[in-house]
Write an enzyme that holds these catalytic residues in place. Sequence first.
Site, short mmCIF file in Angstrom:
data_model
loop_
_atom_site.label_atom_id
_atom_site.label_comp_id
_atom_site.label_asym_id
_atom_site.label_seq_id
_atom_site.Cartn_x
_atom_site.Cartn_y
_atom_site.Cartn_z
N ARG A 131 -1.96 6.10 9.86
CA ARG A 131 -2.02 5.67 8.45
C ARG A 131 -2.17 6.86 7.51
O ARG A 131 -2.11 8.01 7.93
CB ARG A 131 -3.22 4.74 8.27
CG ARG A 131 -3.25 3.54 9.22
CD ARG A 131 -2.26 2.50 8.78
NE ARG A 131 -2.33 1.27 9.56
CZ ARG A 131 -3.10 0.22 9.28
NH1 ARG A 131 -3.93 0.25 8.25
NH2 ARG A 131 -3.06 -0.87 10.01
N ARG A 179 0.86 -1.19 0.00
CA ARG A 179 0.00 0.00 0.00
C ARG A 179 0.89 1.23 0.00
O ARG A 179 1.75 1.38 0.87
CB ARG A 179 -0.86 -0.04 1.25
CG ARG A 179 -1.95 0.97 1.31
CD ARG A 179 -2.73 0.82 2.61
NE ARG A 179 -3.58 -0.36 2.65
CZ ARG A 179 -4.10 -0.86 3.78
NH1 ARG A 179 -3.86 -0.29 4.94
NH2 ARG A 179 -4.87 -1.93 3.74
N LYS A 201 -5.98 6.52 12.56
CA LYS A 201 -6.38 7.15 11.28
C LYS A 201 -6.82 8.60 11.48
O LYS A 201 -7.52 8.91 12.44
CB LYS A 201 -7.52 6.34 10.65
CG LYS A 201 -7.10 4.91 10.34
CD LYS A 201 -8.20 4.12 9.69
CE LYS A 201 -7.65 2.76 9.24
NZ LYS A 201 -8.68 1.92 8.60
N LYS A 244 -3.64 0.34 14.91
CA LYS A 244 -3.65 1.33 13.82
C LYS A 244 -4.34 2.63 14.27
O LYS A 244 -5.15 2.63 15.21
CB LYS A 244 -4.39 0.76 12.62
CG LYS A 244 -5.82 0.35 12.91
CD LYS A 244 -6.58 -0.08 11.67
CE LYS A 244 -6.10 -1.39 11.10
NZ LYS A 244 -7.04 -1.96 10.11
N CYS A 263 -13.76 -2.26 6.02
CA CYS A 263 -12.89 -1.51 5.10
C CYS A 263 -13.67 -0.71 4.06
O CYS A 263 -13.21 0.32 3.59
CB CYS A 263 -11.93 -2.46 4.41
SG CYS A 263 -10.97 -3.43 5.58
N CYS A 305 -7.79 -10.91 0.09
CA CYS A 305 -7.86 -10.56 1.52
C CYS A 305 -7.98 -11.82 2.39
O CYS A 305 -8.92 -12.59 2.24
CB CYS A 305 -9.04 -9.64 1.79
SG CYS A 305 -9.14 -9.25 3.54
N CYS A 313 -15.31 -3.37 -0.73
CA CYS A 313 -13.91 -3.58 -0.31
C CYS A 313 -13.25 -4.61 -1.21
O CYS A 313 -13.92 -5.31 -1.98
CB CYS A 313 -13.86 -4.03 1.14
SG CYS A 313 -14.34 -5.76 1.36
N CYS A 350 -16.28 -8.92 5.20
CA CYS A 350 -16.23 -9.31 6.61
C CYS A 350 -16.54 -8.08 7.46
O CYS A 350 -16.64 -6.98 6.93
CB CYS A 350 -14.85 -9.91 6.94
SG CYS A 350 -13.61 -8.68 7.38
#
Length: 585
Positions: free
Chosen positions: A153, A84, A224, A222, A499, A456, A450, A495
């Site tokens: 991120r 990414r 954001k 993480k 995302c 994934c 997503c 899931c």
Amino acid sequence: MTKPTPKTFNVMVAKPSEVEHIKDKSRYLRGTLVESFADPITGAIAADDVQLIKFHGAYIEDDRDLRLERQERKLEPAYEFMIRVRVPGGDLNAQQWLKLTAIADQYANKTLRITTRQAMQFHGILKFDLKKSIQMMDEAVLDSIAACGDVNRNVMCTPDASLSAIHAQVFPYAQKISEHLLPRTRAYHEIWLDQPEGRTLVAGGEPEELEPLYGKHYLPRKFKVAIAIPPYNDTDVYINDIGLVAIAEGEKLVGFNVAVGGGLGMTFGREDTYPRLADTIGFCTPDQVLDVCYQIVSIQRDYGNRTDRKLSRFKYTLDQYGLEWFKAELNQRLGWDLAAAKPVEFITTGDQFGWRQTADGRWHLTLRVEYGRVKDTEEYQLKTALAQLSQYALDHAWTNFRLRLSANQNLVIANVEEADKAVVETLLTRYHYQLEAQHISGLRRNSIACVSLNTCPQAMAEAERYMPSLLDKLEPTLRQYGLLQEDIKIRMTGCPNGCGRSVMAEIGLIGKSPGRYNLYLGGDFQGERLNKLYRENLDEKALLSELDQLLGRYSVERLSGEHFGDFVIRAGIIRATLVGREFHQ
Ligand code: SRM
Ligand code: SF4
């Protein structure tokens, strides 16, 4: 409430998670990555490095379409890497776009994937090509540092300059905040770019690294940050750990409302995990905003849960200790108090497609890219068209040419002079790409899916590969009810990690198992309300039947101008989710 004890690694009350131990012994994210990538025997890497490589922007995955067959043939999974690229505000110049296209073609699966956070992903890179891909990125002054991992991120900001007179004043903050919160370890430069070690050795040979914000253990999870410029909430600002809402007086940026504690991930079967929207806690001026972000991150570093990674996001820290405690702690660390937040109003989380002009006379074209996948197909060749356009920009010294990625997985061709509009249009039509999104349904225009399968590892059901055909089946229903051009926001994820931000959609679909989805209703159009579970475990037939009934009612019972998400609440079909903790009730 008594002041909580900071949860640094050494004084943690409970047991640190395995990932905390991996960070602890990683020598600032180095681990055994060099050895892992030199190992010719396997396409995989050592277990600890699987965690550490995320901080370098990459994940090890395997082609899930081939998993079973390879198991039966007793072969190791078809390992490959996803990387990414960090792109603050989604802003790329012509040279960068060409380099990224070259990486896609030479080392990845020949596609570029715009993410829901305005970054760019590549899939299908083999182990021995990862370093070459990173070096190629570096040639265009791009990197993947902190694109993943327990750090801040990619920082988002609306990519479309035509949406606000203050865009040019706000946009640079995406870059500034991203740089301000970057890890300082030189591990990335050493391992991937062969640059000399940046660390100094202290007595005893322990590497001493300057990592003033994150320290040796980085964040618990993480983190954001996003910026939105009202009335457009195209970065879904309230789902971020820090959401900054730009405030203007006339045509001048005067500061940002600061919202904290957004996050969408949850785990099926664990009701103590839930999506949560950020709470607005105050206002700061532009020259204060870097410090505000830094100190908020430092509080999460010190107080976040480092034992259970399912509960370690900042949203849970806030719900555990309370917003009042947090505000007091923040004001104390800043040495001054945030001012009162200003009133704001949002109208949409969507992109505004087509040509739009800014006051300086330049044009900006927002293109719909189906679920962010920039590719060449038999039907159209978007990848070739954009590469040729970038080459044209380079050849004609069109220096302010930009391709900007949107958080809705779309693309803005930015800063086009009147005279160059025809060049853009000719190239896109030569490669059969539709300029306008108005020819498609309102549902499709407002859809996100997503990545999910086949790459994934967390996917339980299809998303990106399935959404187009589901919409094909829904569009006749929309036409029948006169809703074909109605803007309705639908999002699908494979899931419950969130995302594709499904729990913010008016129609949210979350994969449960192959071919089966939970249906969530009641999100709003402007990104200020979560939805709620309506029906569980539906197959396609059941899903189409439920949506047929709901859309039928909407077509006859809605009030003038009423969005679908508001209608289902007013009509008593679903209860509104007012706070994250009540999502499951
Ligand atoms: Fe995500 C994990 C893809 C935006 C919440 N996400 C993953 C991984 C890396 C799977 C994994 O852990 O092995 C996925 C890689 C799949 C692949 O093959 O590409 C993945 N996430 C994506 C992207 C590419 C989706 C897309 O279709 O564009 C987005 C990349 C964003 C970026 O450029 O940085 C992406 N992920 C999001 C968002 C939306 C957002 O941030 O606006 C969320 C919800 C917001 C949030 O963070 O709460 C999100 N991803 C997660 C989670 C759940 C985190 C949690 O708090 O529980 C995971 C799993 C995890 O972290 O353990 C995850
Ligand atoms: Fe994968 Fe789940 Fe994220 Fe979709 S929502 S990309 S399936 S982790």
